[in-house]
Write a protein that holds these residues in place. Structure first.
Motif, PDB file in Angstrom:
ATOM      1  N   GLY A  38      50.736  44.909  48.083  1.00 17.79           N
ATOM      2  CA  GLY A  38      49.735  44.931  49.144  1.00 17.79           C
ATOM      3  C   GLY A  38      48.315  45.226  48.721  1.00 17.79           C
ATOM      4  N   ALA A  39      48.052  45.389  47.435  1.00 16.26           N
ATOM      5  CA  ALA A  39      46.694  45.664  46.954  1.00 16.26           C
ATOM      6  C   ALA A  39      45.890  44.371  46.867  1.00 16.26           C
ATOM      7  N   THR A  40      44.600  44.461  47.014  1.00 15.25           N
ATOM      8  CA  THR A  40      43.745  43.277  46.939  1.00 15.25           C
ATOM      9  C   THR A  40      43.519  42.828  45.512  1.00 15.25           C
ATOM     10  N   SER A  41      43.707  43.727  44.544  1.00 11.52           N
ATOM     11  CA  SER A  41      43.510  43.389  43.133  1.00 11.52           C
ATOM     12  C   SER A  41      44.203  44.428  42.277  1.00 11.52           C
ATOM     13  N   THR A  42      44.356  44.113  41.011  1.00 10.45           N
ATOM     14  CA  THR A  42      44.947  45.096  40.095  1.00 10.45           C
ATOM     15  C   THR A  42      44.070  46.331  39.993  1.00 10.45           C
ATOM     16  N   ALA A  43      42.742  46.136  39.969  1.00 15.52           N
ATOM     17  CA  ALA A  43      41.837  47.289  39.878  1.00 15.52           C
ATOM     18  C   ALA A  43      41.994  48.193  41.093  1.00 15.52           C
ATOM     19  N   ALA A  44      42.113  47.590  42.298  1.00 17.08           N
ATOM     20  CA  ALA A  44      42.299  48.402  43.507  1.00 17.08           C
ATOM     21  C   ALA A  44      43.628  49.154  43.464  1.00 17.08           C
ATOM     22  N   TRP A  45      44.660  48.504  42.944  1.00 19.08           N
ATOM     23  CA  TRP A  45      45.971  49.143  42.828  1.00 19.08           C
ATOM     24  C   TRP A  45      45.913  50.328  41.868  1.00 19.08           C
ATOM     25  N   LEU A  46      45.246  50.140  40.715  1.00 16.04           N
ATOM     26  CA  LEU A  46      45.100  51.227  39.749  1.00 16.04           C
ATOM     27  C   LEU A  46      44.305  52.385  40.339  1.00 16.04           C
ATOM     28  N   ARG A  47      43.260  52.039  41.059  1.00 13.95           N
ATOM     29  CA  ARG A  47      42.421  53.087  41.636  1.00 13.95           C
ATOM     30  C   ARG A  47      43.243  53.969  42.570  1.00 13.95           C
ATOM     31  N   HIS A  48      44.095  53.347  43.392  1.00 19.41           N
ATOM     32  CA  HIS A  48      44.892  54.121  44.346  1.00 19.41           C
ATOM     33  C   HIS A  48      46.034  54.853  43.642  1.00 19.41           C
ATOM     34  N   ARG A  49      46.739  54.166  42.765  1.00 17.52           N
ATOM     35  CA  ARG A  49      47.917  54.748  42.151  1.00 17.52           C
ATOM     36  C   ARG A  49      47.560  55.857  41.160  1.00 17.52           C
ATOM     37  N   LEU A  50      46.503  55.641  40.379  1.00 18.78           N
ATOM     38  CA  LEU A  50      46.129  56.598  39.335  1.00 18.78           C
ATOM     39  C   LEU A  50      44.945  57.477  39.731  1.00 18.78           C
ATOM     40  N   ARG A  51      44.462  57.307  40.962  1.00 17.46           N
ATOM     41  CA  ARG A  51      43.323  58.100  41.475  1.00 17.46           C
ATOM     42  C   ARG A  51      42.136  57.998  40.526  1.00 17.46           C
ATOM     43  N   MET A  52      41.763  56.754  40.225  1.00 22.30           N
ATOM     44  CA  MET A  52      40.675  56.475  39.277  1.00 22.30           C
ATOM     45  C   MET A  52      39.421  56.049  40.028  1.00 22.30           C
ATOM     46  N   PRO A  53      38.254  56.295  39.463  1.00 21.82           N
ATOM     47  CA  PRO A  53      37.034  55.706  40.027  1.00 21.82           C
ATOM     48  C   PRO A  53      37.108  54.181  39.944  1.00 21.82           C
ATOM     49  N   PRO A  54      36.517  53.469  40.871  1.00 26.31           N
ATOM     50  CA  PRO A  54      36.617  52.008  40.865  1.00 26.31           C
ATOM     51  C   PRO A  54      36.086  51.372  39.597  1.00 26.31           C
ATOM     52  N   GLY A  55      34.980  51.902  39.053  1.00 24.57           N
ATOM     53  CA  GLY A  55      34.415  51.333  37.829  1.00 24.57           C
ATOM     54  C   GLY A  55      35.367  51.469  36.651  1.00 24.57           C
ATOM     55  N   ALA A  56      36.017  52.625  36.537  1.00 25.57           N
ATOM     56  CA  ALA A  56      36.966  52.839  35.438  1.00 25.57           C
ATOM     57  C   ALA A  56      38.183  51.935  35.578  1.00 25.57           C
ATOM     58  N   ALA A  57      38.622  51.703  36.823  1.00 25.32           N
ATOM     59  CA  ALA A  57      39.770  50.810  37.034  1.00 25.32           C
ATOM     60  C   ALA A  57      39.432  49.377  36.645  1.00 25.32           C
ATOM     61  N   ARG A  58      38.248  48.924  37.030  1.00 26.74           N
ATOM     62  CA  ARG A  58      37.836  47.558  36.658  1.00 26.74           C
ATOM     63  C   ARG A  58      37.699  47.428  35.148  1.00 26.74           C
ATOM     64  N   ALA A  59      37.156  48.462  34.503  1.00 26.46           N
ATOM     65  CA  ALA A  59      37.008  48.420  33.049  1.00 26.46           C
ATOM     66  C   ALA A  59      38.368  48.370  32.365  1.00 26.46           C
ATOM     67  N   MET A  60      39.350  49.073  32.907  1.00 27.64           N
ATOM     68  CA  MET A  60      40.680  49.071  32.303  1.00 27.64           C
ATOM     69  C   MET A  60      41.303  47.676  32.381  1.00 27.64           C
ATOM     70  N   VAL A  61      41.148  47.017  33.531  1.00 28.68           N
ATOM     71  CA  VAL A  61      41.676  45.657  33.670  1.00 28.68           C
ATOM     72  C   VAL A  61      40.966  44.712  32.715  1.00 28.68           C
ATOM     73  N   ALA A  62      39.641  44.854  32.595  1.00 23.15           N
ATOM     74  CA  ALA A  62      38.878  43.990  31.690  1.00 23.15           C
ATOM     75  C   ALA A  62      39.283  44.214  30.246  1.00 23.15           C
ATOM     76  N   ASP A  63      39.510  45.471  29.847  1.00 22.89           N
ATOM     77  CA  ASP A  63      39.934  45.758  28.475  1.00 22.89           C
ATOM     78  C   ASP A  63      41.312  45.165  28.196  1.00 22.89           C
ATOM     79  N   ALA A  64      42.198  45.259  29.186  1.00 19.43           N
ATOM     80  CA  ALA A  64      43.532  44.679  29.006  1.00 19.43           C
ATOM     81  C   ALA A  64      43.441  43.163  28.833  1.00 19.43           C
ATOM     82  N   GLU A  65      42.565  42.540  29.587  1.00 21.07           N
ATOM     83  CA  GLU A  65      42.384  41.085  29.469  1.00 21.07           C
ATOM     84  C   GLU A  65      41.776  40.720  28.124  1.00 21.07           C
ATOM     85  N   THR A  66      40.833  41.539  27.638  1.00 18.54           N
ATOM     86  CA  THR A  66      40.217  41.297  26.331  1.00 18.54           C
ATOM     87  C   THR A  66      41.265  41.317  25.232  1.00 18.54           C
ATOM     88  N   LEU A  67      42.154  42.317  25.265  1.00 17.46           N
ATOM     89  CA  LEU A  67      43.209  42.393  24.252  1.00 17.46           C
ATOM     90  C   LEU A  67      44.192  41.235  24.377  1.00 17.46           C
TER      91      LEU A  67
END
Length: 416
Positions: free
Chosen positions: A63-92
């Motif tokens: 039900g999340a709108t994006s992986t970053a939104a899901w991470l933000r809710h599940r891991l209680r992360m700031p939105p910027g850090a969640a987006r950066a984590m998804v981008a880093d995973a994609e880079t690798l």
């Protein structure tokens, strides 16, 4: 995997039971290196899991709108850090195998990998796969010596090493793209912080940044050994001085038909001859000391109210040091008159030795030129000002600087 991670967590718990102070120097350093290696490997595992969450669509299934939104809710992360984590995973995931191996082994940190991944992608677009492979190897070698910023600087010129025949044109295209980004993203924001302070933020294009640095740098040096301001505070005060100078020059376009100015509204206790709390035309409130300091400045009109709120007086030129009086102060003081200060007249404000609220007049005998920093020092730090028998200003330090309070003068400026 969950069982293995649980055992790894138990091993870390065992390490946490050992007090760091019990480790000798070499052992402490070795433990730190080992802990960082574990941290990097754990980060590589996290990125691999995040990448799989993104590829599998798990976040949207839940039900999340994006992986970053899901991470933000599940891991209680700031939105910027969640987006950066998804981008880093994609880079690798999309990057070269050598980079993934280096991250997984802990040889390269996440921020270094981010820089390397972006650089290699740019080289691939500019010069092809062969050059990108060469760039990957060189950057991974350099990662053992340089932090992310150092890698970024080296990456800016990587084409000179892996594809020199394309480097010049690629550099020109990169500069063009950077200029377009700078023009597109330039902005400046002034917003209320909620407690009377103002938050300044923004991005400047390179030319404007150079202009601002050129204007601020001469004013940010410490004002003597007793200057305890931080570098950030000195830059703040330098920006204020530049703006005050611009207001004093009187060359700004009119604002609503009037010259740009600051209006301070304040109550006046006639019995005690004291100013009360002031209100700027922006709605922000100031204490009496700040009102008195601002009232010295020719760019400020003090609007004084009586007990019923009626306007007793709106500051006029007679309250301000202008024209011949200002020129006379410049001739006499030749700049900031505070001992040891070398600021020229154009950077100074005229200070009332006897405050105008206490009956002081705007005359040569009641004025002294002070830069912004020393104007605040005189108002807040216990310094006293007076004119000596020869008509030149001298300053009496507070007791905590000189218990005997011996007068001091500025001997830097040459006077007529």
């Amino acid at each position: 995997m969950r069982g293995t991670l649980a055992r790894a967590g138990e091993a870390i718990d065992d390490c946490l039971e050992v007090p760091p102070w019990s480790l000798a120097g070499p052992e402490l350093a070795a433990a730190l290196d080992a802990a960082v290696l574990v941290q990097r490997k754990a980060a590589a595992l996290v990125l691999g899991l995040v990448g799989e969450v993104d590829r599998s669509g798990l976040a949207r299934e839940q039900g999340a709108t994006s992986t970053a939104a899901w991470l933000r809710h599940r891991l209680r992360m700031p939105p910027g850090a969640a987006r950066a984590m998804v981008a880093d995973a994609e880079t690798l995931d999309r990057g070269p195998a050598l980079l993934r191996d280096a991250v997984t082994s802990g040889a390269v940190g996440a921020e270094q990998a981010r820089v390397i991944g972006r650089t290699v992608a740019t080289v691939h677009d500019e010069a092809g796969a062969v050059a990108a492979d060469k760039a990957t190897g060189m950057l991974l070698d350099w990662a053992g010596q340089f932090d992310p910023e150092g890698l970024r600087r080296l990456g800016d010129r990587i084409l000179e090493h892996v594809a020199p025949e394309m480097a010049e044109q690629a550099a020109k295209r990169a500069l063009d793209r950077a200029d377009q980004r700078a023009q597109r993203d330039r902005h400046l924001t002034l917003s209320a912080a909620g407690d009377g302070r103002v938050r300044l933020s923004g991005l400047l294009d390179p030319e404007t940044g150079a202009v601002l640095r050129a204007a601020l740098d001469p004013l940010t040096k410490p004002a003597g050994q007793a200057d305890e301001r931080t570098p950030g505070q000195r830059r703040h005060d330098a920006l204020a001085e530049v703006c005050r100078l611009t207001l004093r020059l009187g060359e700004l376009p009119d604002n609503g038909g009037e010259a740009p100015q600051i209006v301070v509204t304040t109550a006046f206790d006639a019995a005690a001859r004291q100013l009360g709390v002031g209100t700027l035309d922006t709605g922000d409130r100031l204490g009496p000391e700040a009102v008195r300091r601002l009232a010295c400045d020719a760019g400020v009109l003090p609007a004084v109210l009586g007990g019923r709120g009626e306007v007793l007086d709106l500051g006029r030129l007679r309250r301000l040091f202008t024209g011949a009086t200002r020129r006379a102060l410049v001739i006499r003081d030749a700049g900031c008159a505070f001992p040891g200060c070398d600021r020229p007249p154009r950077w100074t404000q005229a200070h009332h030795i006897v405050h105008w609220s206490a009956g002081g007049v705007s005359s040569l005998d009641n004025g002294v030129l002070l830069c912004g920093h020393h104007h605040r020092a005189v108002h807040h730090d216990g310094w006293a000002v007076r004119l000596a028998a020869d008509g030149l200003p001298e300053f009496i330090p507070p007791p905590w600087i000189d218990p005997q309070r011996r007068p001091r003068r500025n001997v830097y400026h040459r006077r007529c």
